[in-house]
Design a protein around this motif. Sequence first.
Motif, PDB file in Angstrom:
ATOM      1  N   SER A 254       0.814  -1.211   0.000  1.00  0.00           N
ATOM      2  CA  SER A 254       0.000   0.000   0.000  1.00  0.00           C
ATOM      3  C   SER A 254       0.851   1.266   0.000  1.00  0.00           C
ATOM      4  CB  SER A 254      -0.946   0.005   1.200  1.00  0.00           C
ATOM      5  OG  SER A 254      -0.222  -0.061   2.406  1.00  0.00           O
TER       6      SER A 254
ATOM      7  N   PRO B 135       0.230   1.700  -6.330  1.00  0.00           N
ATOM      8  CA  PRO B 135      -0.991   2.515  -6.458  1.00  0.00           C
ATOM      9  C   PRO B 135      -2.253   1.663  -6.348  1.00  0.00           C
ATOM     10  CG  PRO B 135      -0.087   2.058  -8.621  1.00  0.00           C
ATOM     11  CD  PRO B 135       0.869   1.450  -7.627  1.00  0.00           C
ATOM     12  N   LEU B 136      -2.462   1.061  -5.182  1.00  0.00           N
ATOM     13  CA  LEU B 136      -3.577   0.139  -4.995  1.00  0.00           C
ATOM     14  C   LEU B 136      -4.929   0.851  -5.026  1.00  0.00           C
ATOM     15  CD1 LEU B 136      -2.166  -2.184  -2.188  1.00  0.00           C
ATOM     16  CD2 LEU B 136      -1.897  -2.363  -4.670  1.00  0.00           C
ATOM     17  N   GLU B 137      -4.902   2.182  -4.933  1.00  0.00           N
ATOM     18  CA  GLU B 137      -6.150   2.945  -4.943  1.00  0.00           C
ATOM     19  C   GLU B 137      -6.730   3.090  -6.354  1.00  0.00           C
ATOM     20  OE1 GLU B 137      -2.749   6.042  -4.807  1.00  0.00           O
ATOM     21  OE2 GLU B 137      -3.130   3.961  -4.187  1.00  0.00           O
ATOM     22  N   TYR B 138      -5.981   2.666  -7.368  1.00  0.00           N
ATOM     23  CA  TYR B 138      -6.444   2.754  -8.753  1.00  0.00           C
ATOM     24  C   TYR B 138      -6.563   1.356  -9.363  1.00  0.00           C
ATOM     25  CZ  TYR B 138      -5.286   7.751  -8.725  1.00  0.00           C
ATOM     26  OH  TYR B 138      -5.240   9.097  -8.446  1.00  0.00           O
TER      27      TYR B 138
ATOM     28  N   SER C 126       1.901   5.188 -13.369  1.00  0.00           N
ATOM     29  CA  SER C 126       1.726   5.644 -11.992  1.00  0.00           C
ATOM     30  C   SER C 126       2.878   6.522 -11.527  1.00  0.00           C
ATOM     31  CB  SER C 126       1.600   4.436 -11.056  1.00  0.00           C
ATOM     32  OG  SER C 126       1.653   4.832  -9.706  1.00  0.00           O
TER      33      SER C 126
ATOM     34  N   LYS D 177       3.343   6.924  -8.429  1.00  0.00           N
ATOM     35  CA  LYS D 177       3.736   6.276  -7.174  1.00  0.00           C
ATOM     36  C   LYS D 177       4.695   5.123  -7.431  1.00  0.00           C
ATOM     37  CE  LYS D 177       1.465   4.654  -2.917  1.00  0.00           C
ATOM     38  NZ  LYS D 177       0.124   4.347  -2.321  1.00  0.00           N
TER      39      LYS D 177
ATOM     40  N   LYS E 184      -7.172   5.777 -14.483  1.00  0.00           N
ATOM     41  CA  LYS E 184      -7.547   6.946 -13.673  1.00  0.00           C
ATOM     42  C   LYS E 184      -9.052   7.061 -13.465  1.00  0.00           C
ATOM     43  CE  LYS E 184      -5.459  10.082 -16.153  1.00  0.00           C
ATOM     44  NZ  LYS E 184      -5.049  11.469 -16.515  1.00  0.00           N
TER      45      LYS E 184
END
Length: 300
Positions: free
Chosen positions: A213, A217-220, A255, A257, A265
């Motif tokens: 995490s 970029p686990l949020e995407y 990414s 990150k 996105k």
Amino acid sequence: MDISGLIELCDKLGCRVTPECSLSEYITFKFGGPCRALISINSAESAKEILKYIKDNGIKYGVLGRGSNILASDEGFDGVILLFGGDFAEIEVNGDLMTCQSGALLAAACVRAQQLGLTGMENLFGIPGTIGGALYMNAGAYGSEMKDIVVSAEYIDDDFNIRSINAEDMDLSYRHSVFSGKNNIITSVTIRLKEGDPDEIKEAMNECMHKRSSKQPLEYPSAGSTFKRPEGSYASLLIEQCGLKGLTCGGAMVSEKHSGFVINKGFATCADVLELCDKVQKIVKEKTGYQLELEPEILK
């Protein structure tokens, strides 16, 4: 392509069928057009009968697990998809041996192992795939791979027989197995673990997820690592050295990150991702001499 007979067979076998199913719901990248039908496999015997019918009747088909290493076309898939997922996900443990139906999530197997005080899977925790898919590509992370723990597997061969194979015959190497690029379908995987302390195992799993995490970029939505590791270097390092972090095509972006990930996105198409990957490959080749190879497979 008439699939009415196939749907009747699935009903007889108790396999759920979703006609004209959007693949975006089953791909971690969250894009993809519809398939003619999505069939949820519920047993190895059902899979065997369905495969025989499909091949005897010339029906185009594809196979999905968690969809975490797949690119699905925006136009969709003009065939049926066999889903090895939640309807085929039993996990059995006998001593230090764990046998999982191929649709079992790798994360679920890791959690079961932790609860029983079995160690050896901690570094695999968080890989977003099924155990069948993990063996297919010899998935790995943080110095661990499936080849370190797998003992044997069962699969359906080209003649619709269910066969067994031992680990030493699986040709396991970096992101490769004997199943890679073939039509043989993994139905179960047996792994061997070791006794350990449940609390220590849980702590190691939590540490693994913290690494993921904080660095990924686990949020995407994405397919995980987009490019295979080239011999002598790392894809993310080469991409970063070429100044490609943040490069975009439509809704797809390298990414910022972790440069080894191409992310969605929120409005990316498969075409966006493929165009962006092509640009990255060309620039990295021109500037470094390395030819990057895509890790996800394209469903077509």
